[in-house]
Design an enzyme around this catalytic site. Structure first.
Site, PDB file in Angstrom:
ATOM      1  N   CYS A  83       0.841  -1.201   0.000  1.00  0.00           N
ATOM      2  CA  CYS A  83       0.000   0.000   0.000  1.00  0.00           C
ATOM      3  C   CYS A  83       0.881   1.259   0.000  1.00  0.00           C
ATOM      4  O   CYS A  83       1.562   1.549  -0.990  1.00  0.00           O
ATOM      5  CB  CYS A  83      -0.942  -0.052   1.213  1.00  0.00           C
ATOM      6  SG  CYS A  83      -2.142   1.296   1.343  1.00  0.00           S
ATOM      7  N   ASP A 133      -9.926  -4.202  -6.370  1.00  0.00           N
ATOM      8  CA  ASP A 133      -9.141  -3.151  -5.714  1.00  0.00           C
ATOM      9  C   ASP A 133      -9.423  -1.838  -6.419  1.00  0.00           C
ATOM     10  O   ASP A 133      -8.863  -1.549  -7.475  1.00  0.00           O
ATOM     11  CB  ASP A 133      -7.647  -3.491  -5.770  1.00  0.00           C
ATOM     12  CG  ASP A 133      -6.792  -2.514  -4.972  1.00  0.00           C
ATOM     13  OD1 ASP A 133      -7.290  -1.441  -4.593  1.00  0.00           O
ATOM     14  OD2 ASP A 133      -5.606  -2.822  -4.745  1.00  0.00           O
ATOM     15  N   HIS A 166      -8.340  -5.043  -1.595  1.00  0.00           N
ATOM     16  CA  HIS A 166      -7.173  -4.273  -1.176  1.00  0.00           C
ATOM     17  C   HIS A 166      -6.889  -4.519   0.306  1.00  0.00           C
ATOM     18  O   HIS A 166      -7.796  -4.477   1.138  1.00  0.00           O
ATOM     19  CB  HIS A 166      -7.435  -2.779  -1.415  1.00  0.00           C
ATOM     20  CG  HIS A 166      -6.254  -1.909  -1.121  1.00  0.00           C
ATOM     21  ND1 HIS A 166      -5.381  -1.489  -2.093  1.00  0.00           N
ATOM     22  CD2 HIS A 166      -5.794  -1.392   0.046  1.00  0.00           C
ATOM     23  CE1 HIS A 166      -4.438  -0.747  -1.551  1.00  0.00           C
ATOM     24  NE2 HIS A 166      -4.660  -0.673  -0.237  1.00  0.00           N
TER      25      HIS A 166
END
Length: 248
Positions: free
Chosen positions: A137, A183, A215
């Site tokens: 991330c 995502d 995600h």
């Protein structure tokens, strides 16, 4: 401005399942940043180092510590800087402005990173050391930069954010991308555009795309759900295998 491929962390980044386990690493100051350090087994003499660039939950969050310990058990020295300086998601007070915090946290992290990396090289680097970097991330752009300047022999991203086309256009090292089918921060069209750029530039790359997860799966997936547990574990196994390929 370069077109965005993976956007800034969103609401989905602030939720997930906290895992259980006992971290075996230690925390030390490196270059002014508290750093989680996980050593390989005592029987292993290694020149292989993984730079662990965490999601917004921070390298000191138990889920991330356990992942770092897994990488270390595979024969790597693993170093995870807390580039949030104690202000990662688990430490946020109620009512925190979640919409603006990730972008505001990025600049201090970027500014502090070079001194941390210099400290890592000074303490652990030799002429035989091979560095790899994985970014989850928030950590993704750090890995992209390291893969563009020759610092690492290989990089890996899991459900990335803060990525634009320029990052791919500068890519100069092997890159694995571990992705969720669902995502909205790095959607299908962006994945395909990223692949198009890498194909055109003849990059060395590898995509993992996992169905049935979203995600954050590689850090905060629910281990009680078989599909999420397998995807999380296979992502980590794939990253180790990728790094093994370039550190022999």
């Amino acid at each position: 401005m370069s077109p965005t491929l993976a956007s800034a962390p969103g609401n989905c980044c602030f939720s997930g399942v906290k895992h259980t386990g006992t971290p075996v690493g230690r925390i030390e100051d490196l270059g002014g940043i508290q750093t989680y350090i996980s050593d390989p087994p005592a029987s292993v003499t290694t020149q292989k180092v993984i730079l662990f660039l965490s999601d917004i939950w921070g390298s000191l969050f138990v889920n991330n510590q356990l992942i770092q310990d897994y990488f270390a058990s595979c024969g790597y020295l693993v170093l995870g800087p807390d580039y949030f300086f104690g202000d990662a998601v688990p430490n946020h007070p109620p009512g925190r402005d979640l919409e603006t915090w990730p972008a505001n946290a990025l600049k201090p992290a970027v500014d502090a990173f070079p001194a941390w990396l210099d400290a890592v090289k000074a303490k652990y680097g030799t002429d035989k050391t091979k560095y790899c970097a994985v970014g989850y991330c928030f950590g993704a752009p750090f890995v992209m930069d390291l893969c563009s300047d020759g610092t690492v022999v290989a990089g890996a991203l899991a459900h990335p954010t803060f990525i634009n086309e320029r990052h791919l256009e500068k890519l100069d090292g092997p890159l694995l991308l571990s992705c969720a089918e669902d995502d909205h921060l790095f959607p299908l069209a962006s994945r395909r555009r990223a692949e198009d750029i890498m194909v055109a530039r003849k990059c060395t790359y590898y995509f993992q795309v996992f169905s049935g997860v979203k995600h954050g799966f590689a850090v905060r997936g629910d281990p009680g759900v078989e599909m999420e547990r397998w995807a999380k574990e296979e992502s980590a196994r794939g990253i180790v295998g990728w790094f093994d390929r370039f550190t022999v």
